[in-house]
Design an enzyme around this catalytic site. Structure first.
Site, PDB file in Angstrom:
ATOM      1  N   GLU A 155       5.097  23.799 -33.272  1.00  0.00           N
ATOM      2  CA  GLU A 155       6.614  23.595 -33.759  1.00  0.00           C
ATOM      3  C   GLU A 155       7.531  22.846 -32.805  1.00  0.00           C
ATOM      4  O   GLU A 155       7.817  23.566 -31.727  1.00  0.00           O
ATOM      5  CB  GLU A 155       7.267  24.942 -34.253  1.00  0.00           C
ATOM      6  CG  GLU A 155       8.968  24.615 -34.792  1.00  0.00           C
ATOM      7  CD  GLU A 155       9.426  25.870 -35.071  1.00  0.00           C
ATOM      8  OE1 GLU A 155      10.649  25.714 -35.064  1.00  0.00           O
ATOM      9  OE2 GLU A 155       8.877  26.924 -35.275  1.00  0.00           O
TER      10      GLU A 155
ATOM     11  N   LYS B 156      10.405  32.583 -42.294  1.00  0.00           N
ATOM     12  CA  LYS B 156      10.802  33.010 -40.976  1.00  0.00           C
ATOM     13  C   LYS B 156      11.483  34.120 -41.049  1.00  0.00           C
ATOM     14  O   LYS B 156      12.696  33.890 -41.589  1.00  0.00           O
ATOM     15  CB  LYS B 156      11.042  31.736 -40.405  1.00  0.00           C
ATOM     16  CG  LYS B 156      11.445  31.876 -38.826  1.00  0.00           C
ATOM     17  CD  LYS B 156      12.162  30.617 -38.401  1.00  0.00           C
ATOM     18  CE  LYS B 156      12.937  30.569 -37.069  1.00  0.00           C
ATOM     19  NZ  LYS B 156      13.269  29.220 -36.637  1.00  0.00           N
TER      20      LYS B 156
ATOM     21  N   THR C 250      14.094  23.721 -36.350  1.00  0.00           N
ATOM     22  CA  THR C 250      15.417  23.570 -36.542  1.00  0.00           C
ATOM     23  C   THR C 250      15.739  22.570 -37.341  1.00  0.00           C
ATOM     24  O   THR C 250      16.660  21.562 -36.964  1.00  0.00           O
ATOM     25  CB  THR C 250      16.029  23.137 -35.083  1.00  0.00           C
ATOM     26  OG1 THR C 250      15.510  24.010 -33.934  1.00  0.00           O
ATOM     27  CG2 THR C 250      17.661  23.452 -34.909  1.00  0.00           C
TER      28      THR C 250
ATOM     29  N   ARG D 284      16.315  19.705 -31.270  1.00  0.00           N
ATOM     30  CA  ARG D 284      17.112  20.043 -30.539  1.00  0.00           C
ATOM     31  C   ARG D 284      17.497  19.012 -29.265  1.00  0.00           C
ATOM     32  O   ARG D 284      18.223  19.157 -28.560  1.00  0.00           O
ATOM     33  CB  ARG D 284      16.911  21.312 -29.813  1.00  0.00           C
ATOM     34  CG  ARG D 284      16.823  22.351 -31.037  1.00  0.00           C
ATOM     35  CD  ARG D 284      16.676  23.857 -30.243  1.00  0.00           C
ATOM     36  NE  ARG D 284      16.046  24.723 -31.292  1.00  0.00           N
ATOM     37  CZ  ARG D 284      15.702  26.259 -30.968  1.00  0.00           C
ATOM     38  NH1 ARG D 284      15.892  26.472 -29.736  1.00  0.00           N
ATOM     39  NH2 ARG D 284      15.194  26.833 -31.943  1.00  0.00           N
TER      40      ARG D 284
END
Length: 218
Positions: free
Chosen positions: A48, A136, A76, A52
Site C-alpha cells: 500500500e 480496514k 489514504t 501522502r
C-alpha cells in the site's frame, strides 16, 4: 456475481496474500522499485503506497510496471479523484482511512476495489448495507485494539478486517489470532530511515519476519 461481489472477492485475495500489508510513505519515486522488490523477495506481495507525498502516484506507476509479483495498491484515498488517479497509475486496490459518502459513491462506479476504514460498529454496519464484507479497522490500537475488534466477531460475523494503526511485529500476532482478521497493516516493514538509506536488505529482512507470522483464520 455483481460488480460489488467481484470487487470484494478481489480485496479478499489481496488480504490473503500475506499476513501484513506494508503501509508505505515514499518521498522519492526512484526508491519505489527496489523497495518493492525487497518486499516481494521477503514474501510480502501486497504493498500500500499512501497518497501522502507528491511521489506516490509515480511510485505506484513504477511498481506496477516493473516489479514482478507485486500487487500495488493506493492508501489514504479520500475522494473519487484520488481513486481515479490511482487506477490510472496502475493500482490494484485502494485503502481509505474512513468511508465518506462521496468516496463510496465513486467506488461504486470504479473498477478499483476499495478497502474502506471504520472505527465503530455503526460505521461497519453502514458499509455492510452497501455490500462491503472486507474493511480496514483504523486506527486499530487507539480505537480499541484487539478487545474491540474481537467483540465485533460474534454480532458481525460476515465481516473480515485489516486492522491498521499502532501495529508492529510485537502485537501483530494478537490481531492475527482473531477470527475476523485476515491480515494487518503496518508501516514497520518500510521504516523511513531504511528507505532513505536504500537499505533494501534490511527491508527484505523485515518483510521476511512479517511473512512468517501465523494466520490461523486466513
Amino acid at each position: 456475481m455483481t460488480p460489488m461481489q467481484d470487487k470484494q472477492t478481489r480485496v479478499e485475495a489481496v488480504m490473503k496474500l500475506a499476513p501484513v500489508i506494508p503501509v508505505v510513505i515514499i518521498d522519492e519515486a526512484r526508491h519505489a522499485v527496489p523497495m518493492a522488490r525487497a518486499l516481494v523477495a521477503g514474501g510480502i506481495r501486497a504493498i500500500e503506497v499512501t497518497l501522502r507525498t507528491q511521489a506516490a502516484l509515480d511510485a505506484i506507476r513504477a511498481i506496477a510496471a516493473e516489479v514482478e509479483g507485486a500487487v500495488v495498491g493506493v492508501g489514504t484515498v479520500l475522494s473519487g479523484h484520488d481513486l481515479a488517479a490511482a487506477e490510472r497509475a496502475g493500482a490494484r486496490f485502494a485503502v481509505s482511512p474512513g468511508a465518506a459518502p462521496g468516496l463510496l459513491d465513486a467506488a461504486d462506479d470504479s473498477a478499483l476495489p476499495l478497502l474502506p476504514g471504520v472505527a465503530t460498529a455503526s460505521e461497519a454496519m453502514i458499509l455492510l448495507e452497501r455490500g462491503y464484507r472486507h474493511l480496514k479497522f483504523f486506527p486499530a490500537v487507539p480505537a480499541g485494539g484487539v478487545k474491540l475488534l474481537g467483540a465485533w466477531a460474534s454480532p458481525l460475523p460476515q465481516l473480515r478486517f485489516c486492522p491498521t494503526g499502532g501495529i508492529g511485529l510485537a502485537n501483530a500476532p494478537d490481531f492475527l489470532a482473531l477470527p475476523n482478521v485476515l491480515c494487518v497493516g503496518g508501516s514497520w516493514l518500510v521504516p523511513p530511515e531504511r528507505l532513505a538509506a536504500g537499505d533494501w536488505a534490511g527491508i527484505e529482512q523485515l518483510a521476511r519476519e512479517a511473512s512468517m507470522l501465523r494466520r490461523p483464520h486466513a
